[in-house]
Scaffold this motif. Structure first.
Motif, PDB file in Angstrom:
ATOM      1  N   LEU A   1       0.840  -1.199   0.000  1.00 41.09           N
ATOM      2  CA  LEU A   1       0.000   0.000   0.000  1.00 41.09           C
ATOM      3  C   LEU A   1       0.873   1.245   0.000  1.00 41.09           C
ATOM      4  N   VAL A   2       0.550   2.192  -0.888  1.00 42.30           N
ATOM      5  CA  VAL A   2       1.257   3.475  -0.945  1.00 42.30           C
ATOM      6  C   VAL A   2       0.276   4.582  -0.568  1.00 42.30           C
ATOM      7  N   THR A   3       0.662   5.411   0.395  1.00 43.67           N
ATOM      8  CA  THR A   3      -0.184   6.531   0.804  1.00 43.67           C
ATOM      9  C   THR A   3       0.563   7.846   0.623  1.00 43.67           C
ATOM     10  N   LEU A   4      -0.187   8.938   0.768  1.00 38.48           N
ATOM     11  CA  LEU A   4       0.354  10.288   0.628  1.00 38.48           C
ATOM     12  C   LEU A   4       0.001  11.054   1.897  1.00 38.48           C
ATOM     13  N   VAL A   5       0.963  11.787   2.447  1.00 43.41           N
ATOM     14  CA  VAL A   5       0.736  12.530   3.689  1.00 43.41           C
ATOM     15  C   VAL A   5       1.136  13.995   3.485  1.00 43.41           C
ATOM     16  N   TYR A   6       0.172  14.908   3.698  1.00 38.22           N
ATOM     17  CA  TYR A   6       0.438  16.341   3.578  1.00 38.22           C
ATOM     18  C   TYR A   6      -0.622  17.096   4.371  1.00 38.22           C
ATOM     19  N   ASP A   7      -0.499  18.408   4.449  1.00 39.88           N
ATOM     20  CA  ASP A   7      -1.457  19.252   5.165  1.00 39.88           C
ATOM     21  C   ASP A   7      -2.713  19.404   4.313  1.00 39.88           C
ATOM     22  N   GLN A   8      -3.754  18.637   4.645  1.00 40.31           N
ATOM     23  CA  GLN A   8      -4.980  18.643   3.854  1.00 40.31           C
ATOM     24  C   GLN A   8      -5.660  20.004   3.851  1.00 40.31           C
ATOM     25  N   ALA A   9      -5.396  20.820   4.855  1.00 42.09           N
ATOM     26  CA  ALA A   9      -6.014  22.147   4.919  1.00 42.09           C
ATOM     27  C   ALA A   9      -5.512  23.066   3.816  1.00 42.09           C
ATOM     28  N   LYS A  10      -4.343  22.766   3.259  1.00 43.55           N
ATOM     29  CA  LYS A  10      -3.756  23.622   2.228  1.00 43.55           C
ATOM     30  C   LYS A  10      -4.084  23.163   0.811  1.00 43.55           C
ATOM     31  N   MET A  11      -4.519  21.941   0.663  1.00 41.66           N
ATOM     32  CA  MET A  11      -4.841  21.430  -0.673  1.00 41.66           C
ATOM     33  C   MET A  11      -5.921  20.365  -0.563  1.00 41.66           C
ATOM     34  N   ASP A  12      -6.902  20.478  -1.400  1.00 46.44           N
ATOM     35  CA  ASP A  12      -7.953  19.471  -1.423  1.00 46.44           C
ATOM     36  C   ASP A  12      -7.534  18.329  -2.339  1.00 46.44           C
ATOM     37  N   GLY A  13      -8.075  17.156  -2.094  1.00 40.74           N
ATOM     38  CA  GLY A  13      -7.784  16.017  -2.963  1.00 40.74           C
ATOM     39  C   GLY A  13      -8.851  15.864  -4.022  1.00 40.74           C
ATOM     40  N   PRO A  14      -8.750  14.842  -4.853  1.00 41.57           N
ATOM     41  CA  PRO A  14      -7.711  13.818  -4.801  1.00 41.57           C
ATOM     42  C   PRO A  14      -6.412  14.278  -5.482  1.00 41.57           C
ATOM     43  N   PRO A  15      -5.255  13.653  -5.132  1.00 43.93           N
ATOM     44  CA  PRO A  15      -5.117  12.618  -4.105  1.00 43.93           C
ATOM     45  C   PRO A  15      -5.249  13.213  -2.716  1.00 43.93           C
ATOM     46  N   PHE A  16      -5.808  12.424  -1.799  1.00 50.55           N
ATOM     47  CA  PHE A  16      -6.020  12.877  -0.431  1.00 50.55           C
ATOM     48  C   PHE A  16      -4.860  12.453   0.467  1.00 50.55           C
ATOM     49  N   SER A  17      -4.690  13.215   1.533  1.00 52.20           N
ATOM     50  CA  SER A  17      -3.721  12.852   2.559  1.00 52.20           C
ATOM     51  C   SER A  17      -4.338  11.784   3.457  1.00 52.20           C
ATOM     52  N   VAL A  18      -3.561  10.725   3.697  1.00 57.02           N
ATOM     53  CA  VAL A  18      -4.024   9.647   4.574  1.00 57.02           C
ATOM     54  C   VAL A  18      -2.935   9.397   5.618  1.00 57.02           C
ATOM     55  N   ALA A  19      -3.189   9.822   6.830  1.00 62.66           N
ATOM     56  CA  ALA A  19      -2.208   9.700   7.903  1.00 62.66           C
ATOM     57  C   ALA A  19      -1.959   8.243   8.269  1.00 62.66           C
ATOM     58  N   ASP A  20      -0.775   7.988   8.820  1.00 64.92           N
ATOM     59  CA  ASP A  20      -0.444   6.624   9.259  1.00 64.92           C
ATOM     60  C   ASP A  20      -1.445   6.119  10.283  1.00 64.92           C
ATOM     61  N   THR A  21      -1.897   7.013  11.162  1.00 70.65           N
ATOM     62  CA  THR A  21      -2.852   6.588  12.189  1.00 70.65           C
ATOM     63  C   THR A  21      -4.154   6.105  11.567  1.00 70.65           C
ATOM     64  N   GLU A  22      -4.540   6.726  10.451  1.00 68.63           N
ATOM     65  CA  GLU A  22      -5.764   6.274   9.771  1.00 68.63           C
ATOM     66  C   GLU A  22      -5.552   4.910   9.131  1.00 68.63           C
ATOM     67  N   VAL A  23      -4.398   4.720   8.509  1.00 68.31           N
ATOM     68  CA  VAL A  23      -4.095   3.416   7.918  1.00 68.31           C
ATOM     69  C   VAL A  23      -4.145   2.340   8.997  1.00 68.31           C
ATOM     70  N   GLU A  24      -3.513   2.620  10.137  1.00 72.52           N
ATOM     71  CA  GLU A  24      -3.489   1.661  11.238  1.00 72.52           C
ATOM     72  C   GLU A  24      -4.890   1.367  11.748  1.00 72.52           C
ATOM     73  N   GLN A  25      -5.728   2.399  11.798  1.00 72.30           N
ATOM     74  CA  GLN A  25      -7.101   2.211  12.264  1.00 72.30           C
ATOM     75  C   GLN A  25      -7.888   1.342  11.290  1.00 72.30           C
ATOM     76  N   HIS A  26      -7.750   1.622   9.986  1.00 70.79           N
ATOM     77  CA  HIS A  26      -8.494   0.864   8.984  1.00 70.79           C
ATOM     78  C   HIS A  26      -8.121  -0.616   8.998  1.00 70.79           C
ATOM     79  N   PHE A  27      -6.830  -0.891   9.184  1.00 74.54           N
ATOM     80  CA  PHE A  27      -6.366  -2.268   9.064  1.00 74.54           C
ATOM     81  C   PHE A  27      -6.057  -2.912  10.412  1.00 74.54           C
ATOM     82  N   ALA A  28      -6.544  -2.316  11.495  1.00 73.40           N
ATOM     83  CA  ALA A  28      -6.263  -2.841  12.831  1.00 73.40           C
ATOM     84  C   ALA A  28      -6.851  -4.232  13.037  1.00 73.40           C
ATOM     85  N   ASP A  29      -7.972  -4.490  12.387  1.00 72.47           N
ATOM     86  CA  ASP A  29      -8.665  -5.757  12.592  1.00 72.47           C
ATOM     87  C   ASP A  29      -8.132  -6.819  11.634  1.00 72.47           C
TER      88      ASP A  29
END
Length: 218
Positions: free
Chosen positions: A153-181
């Protein structure tokens, strides 16, 4: 992101997300999955990615899933390949050798459609979706892939407040939350990709990183 958004992007050839060469992360990290030749690979929201060609060259049957028929047709036309075309349930299936692309809605994909897949590769699917759809995407992916499955999986991380997606910023914590189970995650690479990306710079971003994860289903 409604279907019409992506159909229009392809119709207008507004496909800045498309890469004209095989992804470097894929080349560097795919072998760590240890897949045998003949192990099928799922590529969600595949577009006309050259990564599918590379995966097939490594001996993997490839199942791409793409909403925009323009992207599917371009993929084969640009290779000067005439695929066999058939209808399978909700999908129009384009197949040439070990490469097949299912043209239709990813969320219509069933466990039976991907039963032979031992891995998935996501470079531009998760980051193409807004938050509510990301949650739905991961839930559906987990529901259909076999128990013995791995992923890159490849993700992108940046200040979402400065630029709208796509591509969207997906923080590591979100990835961990999605795939925790049910998944074990290993971050295998992190790279600054701000330089050489005018859209990011023009948006006032001062940092843009790509993060690469290897996922193993427990």
């Amino acid at each position: 992101m409604h279907d019409a958004f992506w159909q229009e992007r392809w119709a207008r050839n507004q496909i800045g997300f498309h890469q004209e060469k095989v992804n470097g992360y894929l080349r560097r990290h795919w072998s760590a999955l240890g897949l045998a030749k003949g192990a099928a690979v799922l590529v969600p929201l595949c577009g006309k990615s050259l990564d599918m060609v590379w995966l097939a060259e490594q001996g993997h049957p490839v199942i791409g899933v793409e909403l925009a028929e323009r992207a599917v047709e371009d993929f084969f036309n640009e290779r000067d390949v005439q695929p066999q075309v058939s209808q399978r349930g909700a999908f129009k299936v384009y197949q040439a050798g070990e490469l097949q692309i299912l043209c239709g809605d990813f969320f219509a994909l069933s466990h039976a459609d991907v039963a032979g897949c031992q891995a998935f590769y996501d470079r531009a699917a998760l980051i193409a979706l807004p938050p509510s759809m990301r949650e739905r995407y991961v839930a559906h992916l987990q529901a259909i892939v076999p128990v013995a499955c791995q992923g890159l999986l490849v993700t992108l991380v940046y200040d979402q407040a400065k630029m709208d997606g796509p591509p969207f910023s997906v923080a590591d914590t979100e990835v961990e939350q999605h795939f925790a189970d049910g998944w074990t995650l290993h971050k295998v690479e992190e790279k600054d990709v701000l330089t050489g990306n005018p859209r990011f710079i023009d948006s006032g971003l001062t940092a843009v990183d790509e993060h690469v994860f290897r996922l193993i289903r427990r």
